[in-house]
Write an enzyme that holds these catalytic residues in place. Structure first.
Site, short mmCIF file in Angstrom:
data_model
loop_
_atom_site.label_atom_id
_atom_site.label_comp_id
_atom_site.label_asym_id
_atom_site.label_seq_id
_atom_site.Cartn_x
_atom_site.Cartn_y
_atom_site.Cartn_z
N GLY A 64 43.18 39.24 26.14
CA GLY A 64 43.35 40.02 27.36
C GLY A 64 42.47 41.26 27.37
N GLY A 75 41.93 45.41 28.35
CA GLY A 75 42.76 46.59 28.15
C GLY A 75 42.85 47.01 26.70
N HIS A 76 42.22 46.21 25.80
CA HIS A 76 42.24 46.53 24.38
C HIS A 76 40.89 47.05 23.90
CE1 HIS A 76 46.13 44.63 24.03
NE2 HIS A 76 45.67 43.48 24.49
N ASP A 114 47.54 32.88 24.38
CA ASP A 114 46.26 32.63 23.70
C ASP A 114 46.31 31.30 22.95
OD1 ASP A 114 44.73 34.99 24.38
OD2 ASP A 114 46.10 36.14 23.12
N HIS A 157 51.29 45.44 23.52
CA HIS A 157 51.53 45.31 24.96
C HIS A 157 52.85 45.94 25.34
CE1 HIS A 157 49.25 41.90 23.34
NE2 HIS A 157 48.42 42.17 24.33
#
Lengths: 334, 334
Positions: free
Chosen positions: B55, B57-58, B111, B221
């Site tokens: 994802g 945002g990391h 994932d 998260h």
């Protein structure tokens, strides 16, 4: 603001201790002063020594930029406060290898005073030749005809890069100073602040701002900007910052620049690359070529939210300094 | 939470666009899929291809780790959501040079499903051999006898480093997978959350926490941790995290480790180095040697506040991978 610290009085000492222990292959403290750090790779004979420094809380600046290709040593101040002359002098003595030392720092009253005093002491007491170049890249902090009054913000990174490379190229002290000053002269920055940082000792916000506001031209220590307004989209913010920068510098179609989109601390890389996207669009529209880009946290203000945009106009000499390889604990360029 | 974005629906596309334009000497988008990015340096013939992803945002994970010495390509998901199989498959096709491709990703249901489907499609439709190694380093997320249930957090960085190096050394696919799995097996992480992050689309906090609280073992998260309590000093936090890690792994006096103190987004480097200082003290007290340290934002969660500590137990093989040079847009090691 929640912080992962121990006694707020000890944050700088403990950060420096952690830093030196994390990177023993890069950096060491001088036994004479624990605020004096130097590269473990001894300055080459006859190479001009590069000394940087300033207040803490701007990490990776300043101590993160000591290493091959950038600075030979750093004097570490308290949070947002200039280092005193003594640690500057100790670093000077340690890194002078006969070719003198160039001091690089931002244009702030405290730094001007303390680095000036250290330079005098180095000259009078140690017979070391000292030159200096100041960063004054913040367009928001004074009119263009009073550039000498402007603050140094993230553009200081390019001044380090230029001087560090010039010293490595074997240039003499006056030449290193000239190139550092040219880098500063060719560099303009504009920032925007969204949320304040909190000084560990007081835990008070560095400035006050509403939940839906931004401040254009805010300084790195919460110095007031030139305009407070409603927070706008990334594109509109980038438009505004780049417009102010371009109005302030001499850039023509075909010119080349280095770009730095700098995060102030808590702003995610996602946001910084969205800002970069627009900077890239604007410069391409104007026919200005981006030679190299840096996006990330290069000079921060603890957990402040926001970013700054910096452009440095390049010529052959500055391009060579931008390309120069760097190996520091907090910044590596191949 | 104030963000420097445009339409929240477009943050990933605009970030990727900014990223690719900022680093054209490093990375490019595949024409087949704008969520498929590959290194501009074509994978060498017969080198195993390394594919990472997850994802958004990391950042710097995951796209920041595509380059020499790490990954050959990345599939980019929506914020905190797995990439779908198609972009993974496109990257697989682009980076396979006959020696197959190894997928590296965190142990999350989405994932596992999507990378698994892409691997099947690569095998069935394209006749490409695909191996996989999952990161499951988060001690807080399941008991030690159920390590296969654990989440991957910052320790994934060491898995990338190990596999990227092994592929560069010319090892075959099974060997690259074996070394990546060993890196994961030897790696343990524990995190602490102080403040939540805010998803752009909703601007809602990822978890709820009081002004004076911390959450030990919080996931990347906002997954719940194992204990919520009053925020303690950096030293007590480090003590607790390292204790949980050491209780979970087989480390003896004289062993060597690599250490990663990872910031979750908004926590200043000052705090991270103060945490590192204590980690260093504890390990030295126990006679465990720190071979190399990484301190900074390596795998973040937007503007989340807090950090994680990761230890990887080294042997000769893993030490070689840790030492391997890397040149990526968001991480360079000489």
């Amino acid at each position: 603001m929640k912080k992962l610290i121990n006694d707020p009085k000890n944050v700088v000492e403990e950060m420096v201790e952690g830093y030196v222990n994390a990177h023993p292959d890069y950096i060491r403290q001088l036994p004479e002063n624990n605020r004096s750090l130097v590269s473990v790779r001894e300055t080459k004979k006859d190479k001009v020594g590069i000394l940087i420094g300033g207040g803490s809380g701007h990490e990776p600046a300043f101590m993160g930029y000591v290493g091959e290709g950038m600075a030979d040593g750093v004097a570490v101040g308290n949070i947002f406060a200039s280092p005193s002359p003594q640690p500057i002098l100790e670093v000077t003595k340690a890194i002078d290898k006969g070719a003198g030392v160039v001091y690089l720092y931002g244009n702030y009253a405290g730094d001007v005073m303390n680095f000036g005093m250290a330079a005098e002491m180095a000259d009078m007491e140690e017979d070391i030749e000292v030159g200096a170049a100041l960063a004054s890249d913040d367009v928001a902090s004074a009119p263009v005809d009073e550039k000498e009054k402007r603050r140094g913000i993230a553009g200081e990174f390019f001044v380090y890069k230029a001087a560090g490379a010039a010293a490595d190229f074997g240039y003499k002290l006056e030449e290193v100073v000239r190139i550092a000053e040219k880098a500063n002269e060719n560099t303009r920055s504009m920032g925007v602040g969204l949320t304040p940082c909190y000084l560990p000792q007081t835990n008070e916000p560095s400035f006050l701002i509403d939940e839906d506001e931004m401040e254009i031209g805010l300084g790195h220590h919460g110095e007031p900007g030139i305009e407070k307004g409603k927070l706008e989209t990334a594109d509109r913010v980038a438009d505004r910052l780049v417009e102010d920068i371009l109005n302030d510098m001499d850039l023509e179609k075909g010119d080349e620049v280095a770009v730095l989109v700098n995060g102030l601390g808590s702003t995610p890389k996602m946001d910084l690359y969205i800002i970069y996207r627009r900077v890239d669009q604007i410069l391409k529209e104007q026919g200005i070529k981006i030679y190299r880009s840096y996006v990330g946290n290069y000079i921060t203000s603890l957990e402040m939210g926001g970013c700054s945009i910096t452009l440095m106009k390049l010529d052959d000499e500055l391009t060579k300094t931008v390309d120069h390889a760097v190996d520091c604990p907090m910044f590596v360029q191949k």
